[in-house]
Scaffold this motif. Structure first.
Motif, PDB file in Angstrom:
ATOM      1  N   ASN A  64     -31.029  85.548  62.846  1.00 36.98           N
ATOM      2  CA  ASN A  64     -29.714  85.495  62.217  1.00 36.98           C
ATOM      3  C   ASN A  64     -29.837  85.524  60.703  1.00 36.98           C
ATOM      4  O   ASN A  64     -30.592  84.772  60.106  1.00 36.98           O
ATOM      5  N   ASN A 117     -27.384  84.758  58.720  1.00 36.97           N
ATOM      6  CA  ASN A 117     -26.594  83.650  58.187  1.00 36.97           C
ATOM      7  C   ASN A 117     -26.675  82.469  59.138  1.00 36.97           C
ATOM      8  O   ASN A 117     -25.686  82.038  59.707  1.00 36.97           O
ATOM      9  N   LYS A 128     -27.000  78.791  60.435  1.00 35.10           N
ATOM     10  CA  LYS A 128     -26.603  77.473  59.964  1.00 35.10           C
ATOM     11  C   LYS A 128     -27.681  76.490  60.405  1.00 35.10           C
ATOM     12  O   LYS A 128     -27.997  76.390  61.588  1.00 35.10           O
ATOM     13  N   LYS A 181     -29.009  66.655  43.572  1.00 36.32           N
ATOM     14  CA  LYS A 181     -29.325  67.817  42.745  1.00 36.32           C
ATOM     15  C   LYS A 181     -30.726  68.326  43.041  1.00 36.32           C
ATOM     16  O   LYS A 181     -30.952  69.521  43.197  1.00 36.32           O
ATOM     17  N   LYS A 231     -31.631  71.841  44.797  1.00 33.13           N
ATOM     18  CA  LYS A 231     -32.364  72.765  43.943  1.00 33.13           C
ATOM     19  C   LYS A 231     -33.642  73.240  44.649  1.00 33.13           C
ATOM     20  O   LYS A 231     -33.953  74.436  44.647  1.00 33.13           O
ATOM     21  N   LEU A 263     -32.749  75.636  47.475  1.00 36.45           N
ATOM     22  CA  LEU A 263     -32.325  76.953  46.989  1.00 36.45           C
ATOM     23  C   LEU A 263     -33.478  77.735  46.359  1.00 36.45           C
ATOM     24  O   LEU A 263     -33.397  78.947  46.218  1.00 36.45           O
ATOM     25  N   SER A 264     -34.537  77.016  45.973  1.00 37.59           N
ATOM     26  CA  SER A 264     -35.657  77.725  45.366  1.00 37.59           C
ATOM     27  C   SER A 264     -36.435  78.519  46.412  1.00 37.59           C
ATOM     28  O   SER A 264     -37.240  79.378  46.073  1.00 37.59           O
ATOM     29  N   VAL A 305     -32.840  81.010  51.423  1.00 34.24           N
ATOM     30  CA  VAL A 305     -31.830  79.954  51.533  1.00 34.24           C
ATOM     31  C   VAL A 305     -30.626  80.388  50.712  1.00 34.24           C
ATOM     32  O   VAL A 305     -30.732  80.610  49.508  1.00 34.24           O
ATOM     33  N   LYS A 306     -29.474  80.516  51.384  1.00 36.49           N
ATOM     34  CA  LYS A 306     -28.303  81.039  50.689  1.00 36.49           C
ATOM     35  C   LYS A 306     -27.433  79.936  50.113  1.00 36.49           C
ATOM     36  O   LYS A 306     -26.878  80.079  49.027  1.00 36.49           O
ATOM     37  N   SER A 307     -27.264  78.857  50.856  1.00 35.68           N
ATOM     38  CA  SER A 307     -26.499  77.756  50.295  1.00 35.68           C
ATOM     39  C   SER A 307     -27.055  76.447  50.824  1.00 35.68           C
ATOM     40  O   SER A 307     -27.632  76.405  51.915  1.00 35.68           O
ATOM     41  N   ILE A 325     -27.429  77.309  54.860  1.00 32.25           N
ATOM     42  CA  ILE A 325     -27.229  78.612  55.479  1.00 32.25           C
ATOM     43  C   ILE A 325     -28.411  79.455  55.035  1.00 32.25           C
ATOM     44  O   ILE A 325     -28.679  79.571  53.827  1.00 32.25           O
ATOM     45  N   ASN A 356     -28.323  86.588  46.765  1.00 31.61           N
ATOM     46  CA  ASN A 356     -29.437  85.748  47.237  1.00 31.61           C
ATOM     47  C   ASN A 356     -29.007  84.342  47.651  1.00 31.61           C
ATOM     48  O   ASN A 356     -29.109  83.985  48.797  1.00 31.61           O
ATOM     49  N   ASN A 357     -28.537  83.538  46.689  1.00 30.69           N
ATOM     50  CA  ASN A 357     -28.082  82.198  47.056  1.00 30.69           C
ATOM     51  C   ASN A 357     -26.946  81.765  46.147  1.00 30.69           C
ATOM     52  O   ASN A 357     -26.549  82.498  45.245  1.00 30.69           O
ATOM     53  N   THR A 358     -26.433  80.568  46.410  1.00 30.74           N
ATOM     54  CA  THR A 358     -25.217  80.149  45.705  1.00 30.74           C
ATOM     55  C   THR A 358     -25.435  79.866  44.222  1.00 30.74           C
ATOM     56  O   THR A 358     -24.499  79.519  43.519  1.00 30.74           O
TER      57      THR A 358
END
Lengths: 114, 670
Positions: A25, A27, A29, A43, A47, A50-51, A55-57, A70, B328-330
């Protein structure tokens, strides 16, 4: 009724696993527990998540310690993400942070380790 | 397998049900303890006024709702229109982008009175952004954006009633009805009426201090929310009819209209609006959404000012399609889309016909980088094609950096371009014996060229603890540089208004220093000093913008008692405004008795309000405006001979009416 629900739940899990094996998938979850205390932790955890490419969100809830992600399963997997989070000092379900990484945390961020 | 897939889908929808709902609810401003919110983490210099802030002054309409906020200066309502104009960074509303739920609302024909067409009780929150705004809504904003969110049917209460009356004989009634029709549909009906029934002349100049008025304003809105599928939609229908009459006490419109018996004026406006909004959030990608807005409105103003006739009709259509997603990401977000605007004006000034059609189509792209910690940047651009302004680009930039905790540094820059609707924006000047002359004829808008300005801003806010209570200090500096301006020149001669393209320099510098402190629990102080240096090269020399104070001081004290059981509470609010001297229009060649000094005197104005909440469903409030009873002298020049050459009712720099007291009640069924 109860029986039906159990069957549905069971089927769902079966379906979920089957699906995960078949197609990756883009996207997906994902959620898992990350230990932490405060806004600063939030934070840092987000962070770190997302690095990781793919990883989208990322949204970490301070009250329950759950990290909602996501992700693009073609690019990454849960273990990679958990490793990245452990590296900045936060324990996750599968990967524990190294002692020295934990000790680098700000005093207010030093959550209780299990 | 088939069965498994369908069950799987079911499972997914259940899971995202709660998820999508979260996303949609983020749009809502949560009811909270703070009435004025400044964020340390938003990129633009935006202040949010919640509905709680709006209750600090019994604001009757949108124009009056900024009185307790230092970022916006509210002018004094003039005798003619009774409308309060607002200014931001020293520039009047034509240079602000004013939107209602992100649809441009106060523009074109509604520029002068548009803010008084939205009753205060309809408002859920207001977002004020200083400086160059976002490119998403258009290219016109120069000094800032004000967006108003109205109460959403889904979160509205079943019934609300507000009644208001004041010693200047103004009465208002607001009634809201709400019904949840199904789990997906809800609807609100807002009805507003206001009237001023009797003639006031506190300064004995033979002219009304504020107009007789009558307004009916009805809004019916529908909201559709389907959280499982990610859809949300709004449909609004609105009708407004506003009538004002002013002038000499003895003026009777039926008898004296179009004659020189007595001087009088009537401004009658009828508006009809339909707008729709459709939003879709991708259920498995909450960061990706599509929005589609459409608005149609018809505005019809019929008016005369003595023997000057002014009629303007505007039919306009606005459409905006936005796609939001991530790269890419948020940390990397973007918005992109298209706008379309069509305006058909029928405008008549005395015997002159200025009717025209304006239309524009544009595309925008806005990229946001946020490192999720202490740095973010928004870079936006748009390209538009306008039948009068040509094809042009509009770049905008916002940067935020938090060097340390509770400190935020912001920078913004951007360009704005607009066609000045010189009559609609300056119609108060029609209430004079001045002639209107255009010195340029080659441009495409009344012979003038479009206005172009650049705006740059720098701001810094630092929060800290002082004696264990929270405090913050902030400063901001903004500069607006006009490349071209449709100059409205009242400095040449008292008998003339000149319109021409800027030749030379025109700029607006604004500096604001703010200090806010929680003196004790529930007792808050806000103070601000504002410095404006707004200069334009006129034909007759360089002057400060007329009717603009160079120095202003603002203070607000708010105190609330603890909320007792059943919601019993007292609230006290006090606002102080001091205005330094203001440049006045040129009257030096008038006979001595109709001459004003070069600058107005400085003065201060104080407002107070006390609210008593008896329960969570019922409260009353009383208040006073201008309790120091300051009154401007000589409001109407040449009032002895209103059809003579020196008559001018447009020079209002201070309160006309003097002190005013009001009382009102609010009743809710939850």
């Amino acid at each position: 009724m109860m029986k039906n629900i159990i069957v549905v739940l069971l089927l769902t899990f079966v379906g979920f696993t089957a699906q995960a094996q078949e197609v990756k998938n883009k996207n997906a979850k994902v959620e898992f527990h990350v230990s932490g205390n405060c806004e600063m932790c939030k934070k840092r955890i987000e962070k770190a998540a997302l690095s990781v490419s793919g990883v989208k969100s990322a949204d970490w809830h301070m009250d329950c310690g759950t990290l909602y992600l996501i992700t693009n399963e073609q690019k990454t997997d849960v273990l990679t993400i958990q490793k990245a989070i452990a590296k900045v000092g936060h324990d996750t379900d599968e990967v524990k942070a190294l002692k020295e990484d934990y000790e680098k945390l700000h005093t207010c961020c030093r959550y209780e380790r299990k | 397998m088939q069965k498994q897939i369908s069950i799987l889908l079911l499972f997914f929808f259940c899971a995202f049900n709660s998820f999508a709902q979260d996303t949609l609810q983020e749009i809502k401003v949560r009811g909270n303890s703070k009435s004025l919110k400044k964020s340390y983490s938003v990129t633009a210099n935006t202040t949010v006024l919640t509905s709680k802030e709006l209750l600090k002054a019994a604001c009757c309409n949108l124009a009056e709702s900024f009185e307790t906020n230092p970022s916006i200066d509210v002018n004094f309502s003039d005798a003619l229109t009774g409308t309060k104009q607002i200014k931001m960074l020293g520039l009047t509303s034509p240079y602000l982008m004013i939107t209602e739920e992100n649809i441009p609302s106060v523009r074109g024909a509604s520029q002068a009175y548009g803010l008084s067409f939205t009753p205060g009780t309809w408002v859920e929150s207001i977002q004020i952004t200083k400086g160059a705004g976002s490119v998403v809504n258009g290219f016109e904003s120069i000094s800032g954006q004000i967006n108003t969110e109205l109460i959403k049917p889904i979160s509205d209460i079943p019934f609300f009633l507000n009644a208001y009356g004041s010693t200047d004989s103004r009465f208002e009634l607001n009634a809201h009805f709400n019904k949840k029709i199904s789990d997906k549909w809800s609807s609100s009906l807002f009805a507003h009426g206001n009237t001023r029934v009797s003639k006031n002349d506190m300064n004995d100049d033979g002219f009304l201090d504020n107009p007789l008025a009558k307004q009916i304003n009805v809004l019916n809105r529908w909201q559709y929310t389907n959280a499982e599928k990610g859809w949300v939609s709004f449909i609004n229908f609105r009708y407004m009819n506003d009538k004002k009459q002013t002038g000499e006490l003895n003026f009777d419109p039926n008898r004296d209209k179009g004659t020189t018996n007595y001087w009088g004026s009537e401004i009658n406006t009828e508006r009809f609006d339909v707008s729709t909004k459709l939003g879709y959030v991708f259920p498995d990608m909450p960061y990706q959404s599509i929005g589609f807005q459409n608005a149609f409105n018809s505005h019809d103003q019929n008016s005369y000012f003595g023997l000057n006739l002014y009629n303007i009709k505007q039919k306009s259509y606005y459409s905006n399609l936005i796609f939001n997603s991530i790269i890419n990401n948020t940390k990397h977000k973007f918005s992109t889309g298209l706008n379309f605007t069509y305006d058909k004006y029928g405008e008549f000034v005395n015997a002159n016909d200025y009717s025209r059609i304006d239309n524009s189509v544009g595309a925008f792209f806005e990229y946001t980088y946020d490192n999720t910690d202490n740095f973010s940047v928004v870079f936006g651009g748009r390209i538009d094609n306008h039948n009068r302004l040509g094809t042009f680009a509009t770049p905008r930039l916002h940067v935020r950096y938090n060097p340390w905790e509770k400190g935020v540094l912001r920078f913004s820059a951007g360009r704005g371009k607009r066609s000045a609707n010189v009559f609609a924006e300056n119609q108060q000047l029609l209430a004079s014996s001045k002639t209107f002359d255009f010195l340029n004829t080659n441009g495409k808008i009344y012979g003038l060229n479009p206005e172009i300005a650049w705006n740059y801003g720098l701001s810094f806010i630092q929060g800290f603890l002082l004696f264990g209570k929270s405090a913050d200090v902030g400063f901001d500096f903004y500069r607006t540089d006009f490349q071209n301006q449709a100059v409205v020149d009242v400095m040449q001669s008292p008998q003339q208004v000149l319109f021409y393209n800027l030749d030379g320099k025109s700029y607006a510098n604004s500096l604001q220093v703010e200090f806010n402190y929680e003196l004790k629990k529930h007792f808050n102080l806000r103070t601000a000093y504002k410095f404006y240096d707004i200069q334009t090269d006129y034909l007759s020399g360089t002057y400060q913008r007329p009717l603009q104070a160079k120095h202003r001081f603002f203070g607000n004290l708010g105190y609330e008692t603890h909320i007792l059981d059943k919601g019993k509470q007292w609230k006290f609010d006090y606002t102080f405004n001091w205005l330094g001297k203001q440049q006045l229009p040129n009257t030096s060649t008038n006979p001595v008795e109709d001459r004003l000094p070069e600058f107005s005197p400085s003065f201060s104005v104080m407002n107070i309000q006390v609210t008593r909440t008896f329960s969570s469903t019922f409260e009353i409030y009383i208040g006073g405006e201008n309790i120091g009873n300051y009154k401007q002298d000589n409001v109407i020049l040449g009032n002895e001979n209103p059809f003579g050459p020196t008559f001018d009712a447009s020079i209002v720099y201070g309160p006309v009416f003097g002190q005013m007291y009001y009382a009102g009640l609010r009743f809710k069924i939850k």
